[in-house]
Design a protein around this motif. Structure first.
Motif, PDB file in Angstrom:
ATOM      1  N   GLY A 114     -18.142  -7.530  17.057  1.00 32.96           N
ATOM      2  CA  GLY A 114     -17.876  -6.141  16.688  1.00 32.96           C
ATOM      3  C   GLY A 114     -16.762  -5.534  17.512  1.00 32.96           C
ATOM      4  N   ARG A 115     -16.760  -5.812  18.805  1.00 31.84           N
ATOM      5  CA  ARG A 115     -15.698  -5.279  19.671  1.00 31.84           C
ATOM      6  C   ARG A 115     -14.355  -5.895  19.318  1.00 31.84           C
ATOM      7  N   ASP A 116     -14.341  -7.187  19.017  1.00 27.58           N
ATOM      8  CA  ASP A 116     -13.083  -7.848  18.648  1.00 27.58           C
ATOM      9  C   ASP A 116     -12.513  -7.267  17.359  1.00 27.58           C
ATOM     10  N   ILE A 117     -13.377  -7.022  16.372  1.00 29.31           N
ATOM     11  CA  ILE A 117     -12.915  -6.446  15.107  1.00 29.31           C
ATOM     12  C   ILE A 117     -12.386  -5.040  15.336  1.00 29.31           C
ATOM     13  N   GLY A 118     -13.081  -4.247  16.156  1.00 26.54           N
ATOM     14  CA  GLY A 118     -12.629  -2.894  16.457  1.00 26.54           C
ATOM     15  C   GLY A 118     -11.260  -2.882  17.123  1.00 26.54           C
ATOM     16  N   ARG A 119     -11.045  -3.812  18.047  1.00 26.46           N
ATOM     17  CA  ARG A 119      -9.732  -3.900  18.698  1.00 26.46           C
ATOM     18  C   ARG A 119      -8.659  -4.313  17.704  1.00 26.46           C
ATOM     19  N   GLY A 120      -9.023  -5.165  16.745  1.00 27.52           N
ATOM     20  CA  GLY A 120      -8.062  -5.546  15.716  1.00 27.52           C
ATOM     21  C   GLY A 120      -7.640  -4.359  14.869  1.00 27.52           C
ATOM     22  N   VAL A 121      -8.591  -3.489  14.533  1.00 34.40           N
ATOM     23  CA  VAL A 121      -8.269  -2.295  13.745  1.00 34.40           C
ATOM     24  C   VAL A 121      -7.335  -1.380  14.528  1.00 34.40           C
ATOM     25  N   LEU A 122      -7.576  -1.218  15.818  1.00 35.63           N
ATOM     26  CA  LEU A 122      -6.685  -0.393  16.641  1.00 35.63           C
ATOM     27  C   LEU A 122      -5.275  -0.978  16.703  1.00 35.63           C
ATOM     28  N   LEU A 123      -5.190  -2.291  16.728  1.00 31.98           N
ATOM     29  CA  LEU A 123      -3.877  -2.938  16.747  1.00 31.98           C
ATOM     30  C   LEU A 123      -3.105  -2.652  15.464  1.00 31.98           C
ATOM     31  N   VAL A 124      -3.810  -2.498  14.341  1.00 30.59           N
ATOM     32  CA  VAL A 124      -3.143  -2.178  13.084  1.00 30.59           C
ATOM     33  C   VAL A 124      -2.382  -0.863  13.216  1.00 30.59           C
ATOM     34  N   LEU A 125      -2.997   0.117  13.856  1.00 35.02           N
ATOM     35  CA  LEU A 125      -2.340   1.409  14.036  1.00 35.02           C
ATOM     36  C   LEU A 125      -1.133   1.285  14.964  1.00 35.02           C
ATOM     37  N   ALA A 126      -1.251   0.425  15.976  1.00 36.10           N
ATOM     38  CA  ALA A 126      -0.162   0.275  16.945  1.00 36.10           C
ATOM     39  C   ALA A 126       1.019  -0.488  16.369  1.00 36.10           C
ATOM     40  N   ILE A 127       0.759  -1.395  15.419  1.00 38.19           N
ATOM     41  CA  ILE A 127       1.811  -2.250  14.876  1.00 38.19           C
ATOM     42  C   ILE A 127       2.239  -1.824  13.473  1.00 38.19           C
ATOM     43  N   GLY A 128       1.260  -1.486  12.625  1.00 40.79           N
ATOM     44  CA  GLY A 128       1.561  -1.234  11.220  1.00 40.79           C
ATOM     45  C   GLY A 128       2.448  -0.029  10.979  1.00 40.79           C
ATOM     46  N   VAL A 129       2.121   1.098  11.597  1.00 29.65           N
ATOM     47  CA  VAL A 129       2.897   2.326  11.364  1.00 29.65           C
ATOM     48  C   VAL A 129       4.333   2.190  11.867  1.00 29.65           C
ATOM     49  N   PRO A 130       4.564   1.735  13.125  1.00 31.84           N
ATOM     50  CA  PRO A 130       5.959   1.529  13.548  1.00 31.84           C
ATOM     51  C   PRO A 130       6.691   0.497  12.691  1.00 31.84           C
ATOM     52  N   GLY A 131       5.968  -0.519  12.200  1.00 33.41           N
ATOM     53  CA  GLY A 131       6.599  -1.532  11.355  1.00 33.41           C
ATOM     54  C   GLY A 131       7.131  -0.939  10.061  1.00 33.41           C
ATOM     55  N   ILE A 132       6.367  -0.036   9.448  1.00 34.77           N
ATOM     56  CA  ILE A 132       6.833   0.631   8.224  1.00 34.77           C
ATOM     57  C   ILE A 132       8.069   1.464   8.524  1.00 34.77           C
ATOM     58  N   GLY A 133       8.043   2.178   9.647  1.00 37.17           N
ATOM     59  CA  GLY A 133       9.198   2.994  10.021  1.00 37.17           C
ATOM     60  C   GLY A 133      10.449   2.158  10.243  1.00 37.17           C
ATOM     61  N   LEU A 134      10.284   0.984  10.870  1.00 38.44           N
ATOM     62  CA  LEU A 134      11.432   0.108  11.109  1.00 38.44           C
ATOM     63  C   LEU A 134      11.980  -0.433   9.797  1.00 38.44           C
ATOM     64  N   TYR A 135      11.103  -0.767   8.857  1.00 37.91           N
ATOM     65  CA  TYR A 135      11.543  -1.251   7.554  1.00 37.91           C
ATOM     66  C   TYR A 135      12.339  -0.176   6.828  1.00 37.91           C
ATOM     67  N   ILE A 136      11.832   1.056   6.839  1.00 38.84           N
ATOM     68  CA  ILE A 136      12.536   2.151   6.161  1.00 38.84           C
ATOM     69  C   ILE A 136      13.896   2.391   6.811  1.00 38.84           C
ATOM     70  N   ALA A 137      13.946   2.343   8.143  1.00 38.58           N
ATOM     71  CA  ALA A 137      15.223   2.537   8.835  1.00 38.58           C
ATOM     72  C   ALA A 137      16.208   1.423   8.491  1.00 38.58           C
ATOM     73  N   GLY A 138      15.713   0.182   8.446  1.00 41.32           N
ATOM     74  CA  GLY A 138      16.571  -0.939   8.100  1.00 41.32           C
ATOM     75  C   GLY A 138      17.126  -0.827   6.698  1.00 41.32           C
ATOM     76  N   ARG A 139      16.295  -0.354   5.766  1.00 38.92           N
ATOM     77  CA  ARG A 139      16.762  -0.168   4.387  1.00 38.92           C
ATOM     78  C   ARG A 139      17.799   0.943   4.328  1.00 38.92           C
ATOM     79  N   ALA A 140      17.576   2.028   5.074  1.00 41.89           N
ATOM     80  CA  ALA A 140      18.516   3.150   5.064  1.00 41.89           C
ATOM     81  C   ALA A 140      19.875   2.753   5.630  1.00 41.89           C
ATOM     82  N   LEU A 141      19.874   1.853   6.608  1.00 34.72           N
ATOM     83  CA  LEU A 141      21.117   1.403   7.240  1.00 34.72           C
ATOM     84  C   LEU A 141      21.758   0.243   6.488  1.00 34.72           C
ATOM     85  N   GLY A 142      21.100  -0.255   5.444  1.00 30.77           N
ATOM     86  CA  GLY A 142      21.646  -1.364   4.674  1.00 30.77           C
ATOM     87  C   GLY A 142      21.601  -2.692   5.398  1.00 30.77           C
ATOM     88  N   MET A 143      20.634  -2.851   6.332  1.00 33.60           N
ATOM     89  CA  MET A 143      20.550  -4.068   7.139  1.00 33.60           C
ATOM     90  C   MET A 143      19.354  -4.937   6.790  1.00 33.60           C
TER      91      MET A 143
END
Length: 268
Positions: A114-143
């Motif tokens: 249970g603790r391992d799964i909970g930590r995995g969910v927290l990692l999604v917030l730490a990685i997933g949201v910035p990852g979407i932002g980086l993808y959008i920035a890369g698309r906007a810059l044409g890279m």
């Protein structure tokens, strides 16, 4: 003529593998999966950058359809996912311990689930949201190429297969990068940060087909995952986090593209 082993004699222990043997083992494991993907990604990036079509107008399908006939598309999808997990089975075989827990050195011991799964969910917030932002920035810059995470035609089995593909990516990458390479490189005498940086560069390299921003985004993900795994020694949170991130991308993409076509829509 060798003397038969007496009943009270201890069995002879196999000698520890040599450094050369360990390097060959690592090379074979990587050549079967992630190392092969890294080589293809580098070549594909060179192809994209030298193509007449600008990289911003190119599309990368992560889970493409494999046949125009539904039943064979399903068969090919399942076969591809199954065979791509062979490196994971090989890694488990190489790291398997005779005593329980068999994969205890990876923290896969059945405790604190249970603790391992909970930590995995927290990692999604730490990685997933910035990852979407980086993808959008890369698309906007044409890279960055436009990513089509689904790719498969809409059938009754599309979502289950996409979830299996997300599980495949999680198992293949985290078992090899974190579980296997951390263990073997430590046996070869590498220091913690050398292992973290080396595995992070490899993780970033096989995402180069998406463009340079994807390289740096996955490098940051690898550094965070590696640092946390070095501290905890438990693989399950990273398996959970990677699966959830990819599952959300694969299954949720059509919904996101419909709501925000300018951000997630594919080039015309």
């Amino acid at each position: 003529m060798t003397r038969p082993q007496a009943s009270g004699d201890l069995p002879e222990l196999s000698p520890a593998p040599s450094r050369a043997r360990l390097w060959w083992e690592i090379a074979i494991v990587l050549a079967l999966g992630l190392g092969q993907s890294a080589v293809y990604a580098i070549v594909q990036l060179a192809y994209r950058l030298t193509d007449e079509i600008p990289i911003a107008d190119q599309v990368a399908k992560l889970n493409p359809s494999r046949s125009d006939r539904e039943i064979f598309d399903l068969i090919y999808q399942v076969l591809a996912i199954g065979f791509s997990l062979v490196p994971v089975l090989l890694v488990c075989f190489l790291l398997w311990q005779s005593r329980r827990p068999h994969l205890g050195q990876l923290g896969l011991d059945g405790t604190r689930a249970g603790r391992d799964i909970g930590r995995g969910v927290l990692l999604v917030l730490a990685i997933g949201v910035p990852g979407i932002g980086l993808y959008i920035a890369g698309r906007a810059l044409g890279m960055t190429v436009a990513i089509d995470p689904a790719g498969i035609d809409a059938y009754w089995w599309t979502v289950p297969v996409l979830l299996l593909a997300a599980a495949r990516a999680s198992l293949q990458e985290e078992f090899v990068l974190l579980g296997y390479l951390f263990t073997r490189l430590k046996q070869l005498g590498w220091g913690p940060w050398s292992i973290i940086i080396g595995t992070s560069v490899l993780r970033a390299s096989y995402h180069l087909y998406q463009g340079y921003p994807a390289f740096f985004g996955n490098l940051a993900m690898g550094l965070l995952f590696g640092w946390l795994y070095q501290r905890s020694g438990r693989l399950m949170p990273f398996l959970v986090a990677h699966f959830l991130i990819d599952a959300a991308a694969f299954v949720g993409y059509p919904w996101a593209a419909a709501l925000w076509p300018d951000l997630f829509g594919l080039p015309g």
